[in-house]
Design an enzyme around this catalytic site. Structure first.
Site, PDB file in Angstrom:
ATOM      1  N   HIS A  51       0.825  -1.207   0.000  1.00  0.00           N
ATOM      2  CA  HIS A  51       0.000   0.000   0.000  1.00  0.00           C
ATOM      3  C   HIS A  51       0.860   1.258   0.000  1.00  0.00           C
ATOM      4  O   HIS A  51       1.575   1.529   0.969  1.00  0.00           O
ATOM      5  CB  HIS A  51      -0.892  -0.040   1.243  1.00  0.00           C
ATOM      6  CG  HIS A  51      -1.834   1.102   1.360  1.00  0.00           C
ATOM      7  ND1 HIS A  51      -1.892   1.910   2.482  1.00  0.00           N
ATOM      8  CD2 HIS A  51      -2.780   1.566   0.516  1.00  0.00           C
ATOM      9  CE1 HIS A  51      -2.839   2.809   2.322  1.00  0.00           C
ATOM     10  NE2 HIS A  51      -3.389   2.632   1.137  1.00  0.00           N
ATOM     11  N   HIS A  93      -1.110  10.580  -2.781  1.00  0.00           N
ATOM     12  CA  HIS A  93      -2.433  10.128  -2.331  1.00  0.00           C
ATOM     13  C   HIS A  93      -3.404  11.282  -2.136  1.00  0.00           C
ATOM     14  O   HIS A  93      -4.516  11.267  -2.663  1.00  0.00           O
ATOM     15  CB  HIS A  93      -2.308   9.335  -1.028  1.00  0.00           C
ATOM     16  CG  HIS A  93      -3.632   8.894  -0.489  1.00  0.00           C
ATOM     17  ND1 HIS A  93      -4.382   9.669   0.389  1.00  0.00           N
ATOM     18  CD2 HIS A  93      -4.368   7.784  -0.724  1.00  0.00           C
ATOM     19  CE1 HIS A  93      -5.511   9.047   0.668  1.00  0.00           C
ATOM     20  NE2 HIS A  93      -5.531   7.893   0.011  1.00  0.00           N
TER      21      HIS A  93
END
Length: 289
Positions: A51, A93
């Site tokens: 991730h 992100h």
């Protein structure tokens, strides 16, 4: 000297993590990445997605963390793609720079040249302060070079945060990474991507079983990213009956050995985690059932 340390840092960090042997580790062999990977393939046949890279050890969504994840031989590296003011594709992100960089404001209001002046290591060790927000091209080049030298390939798990499908497809195609990448995003974004690249491996989110039929009819997905609280052995079986793979995020409070074992029991194809080595160590032992 700084350049040498920068090149060596991912290897040094990986060596530190592998060298740390928890009390329940059973043998020196269990501190070897090849051992972990072979055991995972032999006993569980489950893939692992890092991730935002190996983010606990290096700043998320940077080349440093992606290099470390590659050394861990993960199946996928998850990246978040956004578009700058001048139309360049970058990896970040958040929609703003505030949390992970020493800049502020929306990413979409900055040019690539502006972004490259920033450190992408906000809150991390000073050893990483030279890390920048990478472009999609830089990440793809890193993976393409790695895959050219290693038999076991690492693929991209692309979270389509703020990106048009055509430039995204063009970059991944240029580096030979489009075919085996998986794409996550809203159903609308994935449908637009499907129109631009009909064979792209789409992976819509799935929070309830009753959403499945409509998403299959519209998107013909390669996989579902199933919400972990909603996933069960029965739901995983229903998805597999449609020849669709099951991915799930085991993050935050779910990123634990108990949940990894549960994912194996459910037959999950790929789990996404912030704790790659913890997953490896947990699942290295032969299954007991």
């Amino acid at each position: 000297m700084k350049r040498v340390l920068k090149r060596l840092m991912p290897g040094l960090l990986l060596g530190w993590f592998i060298g740390f042997t928890p009390a329940w580790s059973q043998s020196p062999g269990m501190d070897s990445i090849p051992y972990f990977r072979n055991s995972l393939a032999t006993h569980h046949n489950m893939g692992v997605s890092a991730h935002r890279g190996a983010s606990p050890a290096a700043p998320e969504n940077t080349l440093a963390t992606f290099r470390l994840a590659l050394q861990m031989q993960v199946d996928y590296i998850e990246i978040d793609v956004r578009t700058t003011k001048d139309g360049k594709l970058v990896i970040l992100h958040d929609g703003t720079l505030n949390r992970t960089t020493n800049g502020t404001g929306p990413v979409s209001e900055q040019t690539l040249a502006d972004l490259k002046k920033l450190s992408a290591a906000n809150g991390m060790n000073d050893a990483f302060k030279a890390e920048q927000i990478p472009t999609l091209d830089e990440v793809c080049q890193l993976l393409a070079d790695w895959n050219a030298r290693h038999p076991a390939k690492t693929n991209l798990y692309v979270d389509c945060k703020d990106v048009a499908p055509e430039p995204l497809v063009a970059v991944l195609t240029r580096y030979g990474l489009l075919t085996n990448a998986v794409f996550y995003g809203s159903d609308e974004k994935l449908l637009a991507l499907k129109n631009a690249a009909p064979r792209a491996r789409l992976m819509p989110g799935l929070k309830r079983a009753d959403q499945m039929a409509a998403k299959i009819a519209t998107l013909h997905p390669y996989a579902f990213d199933v919400s972990w609280p909603a996933l069960s052995e029965a739901l995983a079986g229903q998805i597999h009956q449609q020849n669709i793979k099951v991915f799930s995020d085991l993050l935050d409070g779910f990123d634990t050995p108990v949940e990894y074992q549960k994912a194996v029991h459910f037959g999950v194809d790929v789990i996404q985690t912030d704790q790659v080595l913890q997953v490896y160590r947990t699942l290295a032992a032969k299954p007991t059932h």
